[in-house]
Design a protein around this motif. Structure first.
Motif, PDB file in Angstrom:
ATOM      1  N   LEU A 223      31.465  51.479  48.106  1.00 36.37           N
ATOM      2  CA  LEU A 223      30.482  51.524  47.025  1.00 36.37           C
ATOM      3  C   LEU A 223      29.075  51.677  47.589  1.00 36.37           C
ATOM      4  N   LEU A 224      28.805  50.968  48.677  1.00 41.26           N
ATOM      5  CA  LEU A 224      27.505  51.108  49.330  1.00 41.26           C
ATOM      6  C   LEU A 224      27.307  52.525  49.859  1.00 41.26           C
ATOM      7  N   ALA A 225      28.353  53.093  50.444  1.00 39.69           N
ATOM      8  CA  ALA A 225      28.251  54.458  50.955  1.00 39.69           C
ATOM      9  C   ALA A 225      27.955  55.439  49.827  1.00 39.69           C
ATOM     10  N   LEU A 226      28.622  55.255  48.692  1.00 37.84           N
ATOM     11  CA  LEU A 226      28.377  56.122  47.549  1.00 37.84           C
ATOM     12  C   LEU A 226      26.957  55.961  47.019  1.00 37.84           C
ATOM     13  N   SER A 227      26.489  54.721  46.936  1.00 34.74           N
ATOM     14  CA  SER A 227      25.141  54.501  46.403  1.00 34.74           C
ATOM     15  C   SER A 227      24.085  55.134  47.306  1.00 34.74           C
ATOM     16  N   TRP A 228      24.313  55.072  48.623  1.00 39.96           N
ATOM     17  CA  TRP A 228      23.350  55.673  49.546  1.00 39.96           C
ATOM     18  C   TRP A 228      23.364  57.204  49.417  1.00 39.96           C
ATOM     19  N   ALA A 229      24.574  57.795  49.409  1.00 42.62           N
ATOM     20  CA  ALA A 229      24.679  59.256  49.317  1.00 42.62           C
ATOM     21  C   ALA A 229      24.123  59.758  47.988  1.00 42.62           C
ATOM     22  N   LEU A 230      24.399  59.025  46.900  1.00 40.22           N
ATOM     23  CA  LEU A 230      23.875  59.421  45.596  1.00 40.22           C
ATOM     24  C   LEU A 230      22.358  59.331  45.570  1.00 40.22           C
ATOM     25  N   GLY A 231      21.817  58.271  46.148  1.00 34.47           N
ATOM     26  CA  GLY A 231      20.369  58.120  46.189  1.00 34.47           C
ATOM     27  C   GLY A 231      19.692  59.195  47.005  1.00 34.47           C
ATOM     28  N   GLU A 232      20.302  59.563  48.135  1.00 37.82           N
ATOM     29  CA  GLU A 232      19.737  60.626  48.963  1.00 37.82           C
ATOM     30  C   GLU A 232      19.732  61.968  48.227  1.00 37.82           C
ATOM     31  N   ALA A 233      20.790  62.214  47.441  1.00 35.89           N
ATOM     32  CA  ALA A 233      20.893  63.496  46.752  1.00 35.89           C
ATOM     33  C   ALA A 233      20.006  63.570  45.518  1.00 35.89           C
ATOM     34  N   THR A 234      19.830  62.447  44.813  1.00 29.73           N
ATOM     35  CA  THR A 234      19.136  62.471  43.525  1.00 29.73           C
ATOM     36  C   THR A 234      17.747  61.864  43.554  1.00 29.73           C
ATOM     37  N   GLY A 235      17.446  61.103  44.600  1.00 28.01           N
ATOM     38  CA  GLY A 235      16.168  60.410  44.638  1.00 28.01           C
ATOM     39  C   GLY A 235      16.184  59.067  43.943  1.00 28.01           C
ATOM     40  N   LEU A 236      17.346  58.651  43.434  1.00 25.42           N
ATOM     41  CA  LEU A 236      17.459  57.335  42.803  1.00 25.42           C
ATOM     42  C   LEU A 236      17.314  56.242  43.856  1.00 25.42           C
ATOM     43  N   PRO A 237      16.880  55.037  43.444  1.00 22.79           N
ATOM     44  CA  PRO A 237      16.783  53.934  44.415  1.00 22.79           C
ATOM     45  C   PRO A 237      18.127  53.678  45.082  1.00 22.79           C
ATOM     46  N   HIS A 238      18.086  53.441  46.380  1.00 25.50           N
ATOM     47  CA  HIS A 238      19.317  53.206  47.123  1.00 25.50           C
ATOM     48  C   HIS A 238      18.996  52.374  48.363  1.00 25.50           C
ATOM     49  N   PRO A 239      20.025  51.800  48.994  1.00 27.80           N
ATOM     50  CA  PRO A 239      19.780  50.948  50.163  1.00 27.80           C
ATOM     51  C   PRO A 239      19.114  51.709  51.304  1.00 27.80           C
ATOM     52  N   THR A 240      18.329  50.995  52.096  1.00 24.61           N
ATOM     53  CA  THR A 240      17.731  51.588  53.286  1.00 24.61           C
ATOM     54  C   THR A 240      18.794  51.699  54.383  1.00 24.61           C
ATOM     55  N   LEU A 241      18.473  52.484  55.413  1.00 21.31           N
ATOM     56  CA  LEU A 241      19.402  52.611  56.533  1.00 21.31           C
ATOM     57  C   LEU A 241      19.608  51.276  57.244  1.00 21.31           C
ATOM     58  N   THR A 242      18.551  50.476  57.322  1.00 24.47           N
ATOM     59  CA  THR A 242      18.694  49.162  57.947  1.00 24.47           C
ATOM     60  C   THR A 242      19.667  48.299  57.151  1.00 24.47           C
ATOM     61  N   TRP A 243      19.527  48.316  55.849  1.00 28.40           N
ATOM     62  CA  TRP A 243      20.429  47.542  54.993  1.00 28.40           C
ATOM     63  C   TRP A 243      21.854  48.083  55.089  1.00 28.40           C
ATOM     64  N   ALA A 245      23.246  49.556  57.654  1.00 28.43           N
ATOM     65  CA  ALA A 245      23.828  49.145  58.938  1.00 28.43           C
ATOM     66  C   ALA A 245      24.306  47.703  58.877  1.00 28.43           C
ATOM     67  N   ALA A 246      23.527  46.848  58.218  1.00 27.11           N
ATOM     68  CA  ALA A 246      23.852  45.423  58.172  1.00 27.11           C
ATOM     69  C   ALA A 246      24.967  45.097  57.191  1.00 27.11           C
ATOM     70  N   THR A 247      25.240  45.983  56.242  1.00 19.76           N
ATOM     71  CA  THR A 247      26.255  45.707  55.224  1.00 19.76           C
ATOM     72  C   THR A 247      27.431  46.682  55.360  1.00 19.76           C
ATOM     73  N   HIS A 248      27.200  47.926  55.035  1.00 15.87           N
ATOM     74  CA  HIS A 248      28.256  48.935  55.119  1.00 15.87           C
ATOM     75  C   HIS A 248      28.801  49.054  56.542  1.00 15.87           C
ATOM     76  N   GLY A 249      27.907  49.181  57.513  1.00 18.35           N
ATOM     77  CA  GLY A 249      28.349  49.372  58.890  1.00 18.35           C
ATOM     78  C   GLY A 249      29.081  48.170  59.444  1.00 18.35           C
ATOM     79  N   LEU A 250      28.490  46.995  59.289  1.00 19.80           N
ATOM     80  CA  LEU A 250      29.115  45.781  59.821  1.00 19.80           C
ATOM     81  C   LEU A 250      30.409  45.465  59.080  1.00 19.80           C
ATOM     82  N   GLY A 251      30.404  45.676  57.758  1.00 23.17           N
ATOM     83  CA  GLY A 251      31.621  45.407  56.988  1.00 23.17           C
ATOM     84  C   GLY A 251      32.763  46.317  57.394  1.00 23.17           C
ATOM     85  N   ASN A 252      32.483  47.604  57.567  1.00 26.19           N
ATOM     86  CA  ASN A 252      33.542  48.521  57.974  1.00 26.19           C
ATOM     87  C   ASN A 252      34.053  48.212  59.376  1.00 26.19           C
ATOM     88  N   ALA A 253      33.143  47.827  60.262  1.00 26.06           N
ATOM     89  CA  ALA A 253      33.542  47.558  61.645  1.00 26.06           C
ATOM     90  C   ALA A 253      34.416  46.316  61.747  1.00 26.06           C
TER      91      ALA A 253
END
Length: 280
Positions: A223-243, A245-253
């Motif tokens: 869900l975080l990955a989708l929110s980031w990709a959607l935000g990048e494509a549309t300009g909607l608010p979305h998590p920062t890369l730092t956030w 890494a700390a959530t999506h990245g750490l959770g997946n790892a």
């Protein structure tokens, strides 16, 4: 963020790749698996050095190992092996560390490869260890024990989604969003099948918890990955890369990849041939 990303990448290099190769049960991968620390340790050291010749040289050592691993994919395909959905997932897993290693060499040398800034290159390294290698490998394993439409869909959509995300890097944000949608669909299918495995009768408590945890984590991280990709494509608010890494990245790892690999190792130990004679 760099320290966290480095720690995640080290987990991928030193633990996830060799553990995943062991789970394949493929004899022709044993040699590269045994040699892997010779490549992975220099790569891990490179992460912590300042950008420059020393870090680049050590990153190149890792790239050599990743390329040797990737070369197994076309050789296996040329022999007519691994051309079913689970096999395609395995071939994808073998190839993706080379993508990560290429980004690592460029980032450690301070070179903006294909115009990507160094921060994006640094994040590409963990992405193709976990969304690439680990996700494809586990999708293949799941497909072998759930050889139905859902299992085949997972084994094909995870590699396809990973490829589309890579292509999206070059085409644009909307293409990357399309890749994220396909990858999320595949990963959620992996999560559903993993959840069912965790609820199966006869599963010991630790293995059950590992499987259920890895499945549950995928819901949030994708869900975080989708929110980031959607935000990048549309300009909607979305998590920062730092956030991310700390959530999506750490959770997946930790939550997905590590828990899944530990669970599959226990499954293989308890039942040496859980796939009925077939391995991923």
């Amino acid at each position: 963020m760099s320290a966290l990303v480095n720690a995640i990448v080290m987990l991928g290099m030193l633990v996830v790749v060799p553990a995943g190769l062991r789970l394949t049960g493929q004899q022709d991968l044993n040699r590269i698996r045994r040699l892997w620390p010779l490549f992975a340790v220099p790569g891990a050291v490179a992460l912590w050095l300042p950008r420059g010749p020393a870090a680049t040289a050590l990153a190149c050592c890792y790239a050599l190992g990743a390329v040797l691993l990737a070369l197994h994919a076309p050789r296996r395909a040329a022999r007519g092996r691994d051309l079913d959905p689970a096999g395609i997932a395995l071939l994808t897993a073998l190839a993706t560390p080379a993508v990560a290693a290429t980004a690592l060499v460029a980032e450690r040398s301070g070179h903006e490869l294909f115009g990507f800034d160094l921060g994006i290159l640094a994040l590409t390294v963990p992405h193709f260890h976990f969304a690439g290698f680990a996700a494809a490998l586990i999708a293949g394993l799941v497909c072998r024990v759930s050889d139905g439409p859902a299992g085949r869909f997972a084994a094909l959509s995870v590699p396809l989604g990973t490829l589309l995300v890579l292509v999206g890097y070059f085409i644009g944000d909307w293409a990357e969003l399309a890749g994220a949608l396909v990858l999320t669909a595949g990963m959620w299918t992996v999560g559903l099948l993993t959840w069912r495995m965790g609820q199966a009768d006869g599963r010991d408590r630790t293995t059950r918890l590992l499987l259920l945890a890895s499945a549950a984590v995928l819901v949030a991280t994708m869900l975080l990955a989708l929110s980031w990709a959607l935000g990048e494509a549309t300009g909607l608010p979305h998590p920062t890369l730092t956030w991310m890494a700390a959530t999506h990245g750490l959770g997946n790892a930790l939550g997905f990849a590590l828990c899944s690999l530990l669970a599959w190792r226990r499954i293989r130990t308890e039942a040496p041939d859980p796939t009925g004679g077939r391995t991923a």
